[in-house]
Design a protein around this motif. Sequence first.
Motif, short mmCIF file in Angstrom:
data_model
loop_
_atom_site.label_atom_id
_atom_site.label_comp_id
_atom_site.label_asym_id
_atom_site.label_seq_id
_atom_site.Cartn_x
_atom_site.Cartn_y
_atom_site.Cartn_z
N ARG A 21 -46.47 60.65 -8.34
CA ARG A 21 -45.78 61.82 -7.81
C ARG A 21 -45.05 62.58 -8.92
N ARG A 22 -44.35 61.83 -9.78
CA ARG A 22 -43.59 62.44 -10.87
C ARG A 22 -44.52 63.20 -11.82
N THR A 67 -47.57 64.30 -11.17
CA THR A 67 -48.20 65.41 -10.45
C THR A 67 -47.28 66.62 -10.43
N GLU A 68 -46.02 66.42 -10.12
CA GLU A 68 -45.08 67.53 -10.06
C GLU A 68 -44.90 68.19 -11.42
N GLU A 83 -47.28 54.91 -6.62
CA GLU A 83 -47.07 56.19 -5.92
C GLU A 83 -45.99 57.05 -6.57
N GLU A 84 -44.88 56.46 -6.95
CA GLU A 84 -43.77 57.24 -7.52
C GLU A 84 -44.12 57.78 -8.91
#
Length: 197
Positions: free
Chosen positions: A129-130, A132-133, A125-126
């Motif tokens: 997220r990184r 994706t941003e 997940e992390e």
Amino acid sequence: MVDSAARPKRRADAERSIARIVAAARELLSADPNAKTDDIARAAGVGRMTLYGHFGTRAELIDAALVEALRTGDAVLSSVDLGGNAREAMARLLDSSWQVVAQSAALLAAAEEVLPTGRVRELHEEPVRRMTELIRRGQEQGVFRTDLPLDWLVNVVHYLLHGAAAEVRAGRLASSRAADVITRSVQSVLAAPQENP
């Protein structure tokens, strides 16, 4: 009657034992995704019964090893400077990501064999997220494409990273070339259409 002062010592001993088992699992499974549980117990300096006392199944042990590997990897990746131009930041992130993936590729292969797909995704997940941003920011800067879904682009980057690890393991891609091949491939995929040749 059990001396209550002995209980914390047993808990501390158990925690040390678990840490040794997880470290041994990470090491052996990162070298060979088919490493035997008995070999992991031996490398950890514990008996088979002790290992199974802490981890009821091989899947539980692999899960714990992957969690620890991702925690270590996240410490590395969270220190990468993602500021400034998104294309340059992506090159820095991919270089560090490749190092993390290369170290844990065989362990991930073991996890994919025994853990549910949802669990592997949840543990990532992390990193997702990184990435994706960063891709979203590159889209806002006009350097990354917007004609394909963001989630798809994130998945393509991860497929390329893990595919490169499989190619290295199979001997079809030199480890020394992998970071450059990945970076150029990802940058080509992400490039805004007007930047593509």
